[in-house]
Design an enzyme around this catalytic site. Structure first.
Site, PDB file in Angstrom:
ATOM      1  N   LEU A 170       0.812  -1.213   0.000  1.00  0.00           N
ATOM      2  CA  LEU A 170       0.000   0.000   0.000  1.00  0.00           C
ATOM      3  C   LEU A 170       0.854   1.275   0.000  1.00  0.00           C
ATOM      4  CD1 LEU A 170      -2.955   1.065   0.221  1.00  0.00           C
ATOM      5  CD2 LEU A 170      -2.596   1.185   2.688  1.00  0.00           C
ATOM      6  N   ASP A 171       0.606   2.155  -0.976  1.00  0.00           N
ATOM      7  CA  ASP A 171       1.245   3.480  -1.029  1.00  0.00           C
ATOM      8  C   ASP A 171       2.764   3.402  -1.106  1.00  0.00           C
ATOM      9  OD1 ASP A 171      -1.276   4.580  -0.907  1.00  0.00           O
ATOM     10  OD2 ASP A 171      -1.226   4.857   1.255  1.00  0.00           O
ATOM     11  N   ALA A 172       3.287   2.294  -1.579  1.00  0.00           N
ATOM     12  CA  ALA A 172       4.741   2.139  -1.631  1.00  0.00           C
ATOM     13  C   ALA A 172       5.261   1.977  -3.058  1.00  0.00           C
ATOM     14  CB  ALA A 172       5.168   0.939  -0.782  1.00  0.00           C
TER      15      ALA A 172
END
Lengths: 280, 280, 280, 280
Positions: C224-226
């Site tokens: 997530l969000d990486a």
């Protein structure tokens, strides 16, 4: 309820005390207070929370504060929608943007008409349920187009006219007519004014080899591109950016800068003293 | 070793292939390659790693690439220090800044002299072990001051002259003399050129009511504030900022924009085509 | 005709020479050349003008350059439109914005579907003549909604899926399905990643008392969000800005940052090496 | 004379009226007024012009305003210089910058000591006529170095301690000692907090592939990098920027952001409520 008081008057000691004393006596809570004075004039915006309607205090305020201070003032409901007319041309990105923000209620605008000298934006306006008026502007039709636009505005007076990349110079008569209606006029100029005032700014920016371009939202006055500046933005460019790249980068500046200026105006955050704006 | 090749020539297909083919034949590794063409002229900067010294390949490069392409070119060691002369005046924040960067080796500059029309910066220059020359400039002394400055430069020729808020207009003769020495001249102008070219830009910015101010680093040419722009920066301001606040905010722009431009110039990253800079 | 070549291969001396030599031998004119290498991998984008169609040179390029360099490569027409699917939720400002840019042809996108877990955007999609699919997402319906979305994409495969403030976390299965189709996925996160990754970033930014907020467009990966960051933007805020003010200021960042990232991706300007993007 | 009043008290209607009424009764002219309330606490800064010295009104203000409002307050002369201690390490660009600004009187700081765990900055401090103290910090010397630093501060108490890239973590005891003296502590962190809190932020920013880097000036509290943020800045970077390029670009952010925060603090423009700063 949340309201705000807008006041301007000759500057002298005691004005803030008089206004805030009036509100304190009624136990109204100040949410936000801004004041600024220059050249002997003070402008002030006070947002306050209270119960009931502000209409009940207007007579008392006039008597106790307005008259003694020789002030121009009014109190506004914080969420009152304002009638707005949009004027556009073929470059319609700002038109898209303002209509989208109005329909999403990001700005306090009820768009009552889109006026364009190009027919292309008709479907766009329709999709937002906004009446569209195509008024072609040529050498011989400019006067009649402006008259038609003014008639439209007189029939349903806006408080604000937004030139959303409307590429025509407004005649002094047209401006006077809009002023008579009581509407302000905001324009977006596609340069960092006062650099590249006038036409074709991106080409001229390219030729000068600037490393940043800008956009400027300003009130329209008779003198071209010389009205009070409300908001400006800049973006970095490089030698690799051709004129059309500057145009593309500039579009995003224009959208955002115009929207910010319109938002501030509609929230009654913009005052003018001597050709400069005060943006609270 | 890390070196870079700087080349300019009439544009035509095959230039990049010729240059990179030459380096590939020697198994030199390209670290960075930038090229740009405009108006029939191509400029190129190639940084490459290799063993030994680049001097050994210069004859072959001239023969195989330089002559066939009708190119102007040179190869530079990546870390060669350049002699720099600083000219300053009473506002000495850029002088502080450039001297500090030079002594910290942030820029490839060996400052050989500080020349000022005010005596104040003597101690500052001394603390950096840089000779200081006070050359007062008045109506009657300007010519002799410029002559003295030129004599200083001729005795120990710089590659760059930095006008670090040197508030005097250079005479055409002085500029011609510096050009003869072979030095470039970079100025920092305290506005977002071409807005507010000329004197007292912060006051004029205040009066116009701009919402952003800027700074511009540019090469100096005979026409005032019209030379090729190398770098620009802007910062937001508000109605609350008086002229002296603009001056203070502007100082930080000036420091950073001048330093970036000087850094790029000293790293051989700036080319000029037709009045516009190419900054790789 | 204007085309561009996209190439990636193991880094070694001579790659630029090989590619540009190939083009030079055919007298194709290089308009723009970017290359970058890291961790032993080189990526390259060359835009070139030529007569006729590039299809004629593909076999020769494969033979002379592609195979010897062990390269992955393709040549694209500069103006080829790409099929794009938009996924959105209740916060629809980015949806407005991307649809507006697509219809104005600011980006090379043919939007083939809008998929939303809220029914509100139906009229908006319709006004752009784009099919709208409402797929409600709840605990029990998420798997079936993702399956339905995948079926839609398989029926008319997009090259790019844009999460225009689509507030749902995509399951690994869904991501795998999109990858199988061959589409990239770009998300706009409403913070300056890696700060405030995860949910409710504006509230957390407010509580931390930051003085700037940001937005980040990135490729979506399982974590997530990486995923690799494509573009970021920031804007100044003050103590006066409540959470809802951050949201409003953030909307303009999100619109512009997402649009820039999408524009760069669709122009084949984004490469990825080891979790970092190269944006030419 | 120009002074400013700083006041904080429990929020309730009538505070602005009480303060401005007091000043109006004495015909003092308000030059600037800022107030903000949050979580039941109000903070206020009023700059005013008047004749004579403000000391004459302090008793009356305490009686008429301070006590009734249960307020903490003080009145400051606008141009009072504050004693400041600088703590630095090997990376001395912020040290250069703050010393330069102090000697140019850009900030209201009288630097009484430079303390560093590296001997290199001795000459720099000397050139500004500031006593330099080299206090080496190792595992075994940290406690004694902090004690020595505290003794220095107790002998000539500063109002502000600036960590100008002082790369050591301060012990709780040291912080408590500084608090006892009555000094605030400002640190510059070389990232956009809360991203990359802790060590080596530029390397981690590079590895994450961010497209912007930042710097954060904040008050130091016991929790590392978690104190109230005063100012932040960001700058765009690209894939071409290696870690050392981020460091170089970051230096300019650090210099400017730290200087702005220090300037605001010394001008009494920074208040703190619940871990967030109010910067007027």
């Amino acid at each position: 309820m949340s309201d705000h008081l807008l006041l301007s008057c000759p500057d002298r000691p005691g004005i803030v005390a008089a206004v805030t004393g009036f509100l304190a006596a009624r136990e109204f809570n100040i949410v936000e207070l801004d004041q600024y004075s220059e050249s002997g004039e003070l402008v002030m915006r006070v947002a306050f929370d209270h119960e009931g309607s502000h209409e009940h205090i207007e007579d008392a305020f006039a008597e106790e504060v307005g008259k003694p201070l020789d002030a121009k003032w009014r109190i506004e409901h914080a969420d009152r929608m304002r009638k707005v007319v949009l004027m556009a041309s073929r470059e319609d990105h700002c038109l898209h943007d303002i209509l989208s923000r109005a329909s999403r209620k990001e700005i306090l605008a009820e768009v009552t008409a889109v006026i364009s000298n190009h027919p292309d934006a008709a479907a766009l306006a329709e999709s937002h349920q906004v009446p569209f008026h195509h008024l072609a502007v040529g050498k011989e039709t400019k006067a009649s187009a402006e008259k038609a636009a003014l008639d439209l505005m007189r029939a349903d007076p806006p408080e604000l006219v937004i030139l959303a990349r409307y590429m025509q110079i407004l005649s002094p008569e047209f401006l006077a007519g809009i002023e008579e209606i009581g509407a302000a006029v905001i324009n977006i100029h596609h340069s960092f004014l006062p650099a590249f005032a006038g036409g074709d700014p991106y080409r001229r920016a390219y030729e000068r080899g600037v490393k940043m371009i800008g956009a400027t939202a300003h009130y329209v006055t008779e003198e071209l591109d010389a009205g009070p500046i409300i908001d400006q933005g800049t973006a970095a460019v490089t030698h690799r950016d051709a004129v059309e790249d500057l145009v593309a980068i500039g579009r995003d500046l224009e959208r955002v800068v115009l929207a910010r200026a319109v938002g501030a105006h509609l929230a009654d955050r913009v005052f003018t003293i001597g050709g400069r704006t005060i943006v609270f």
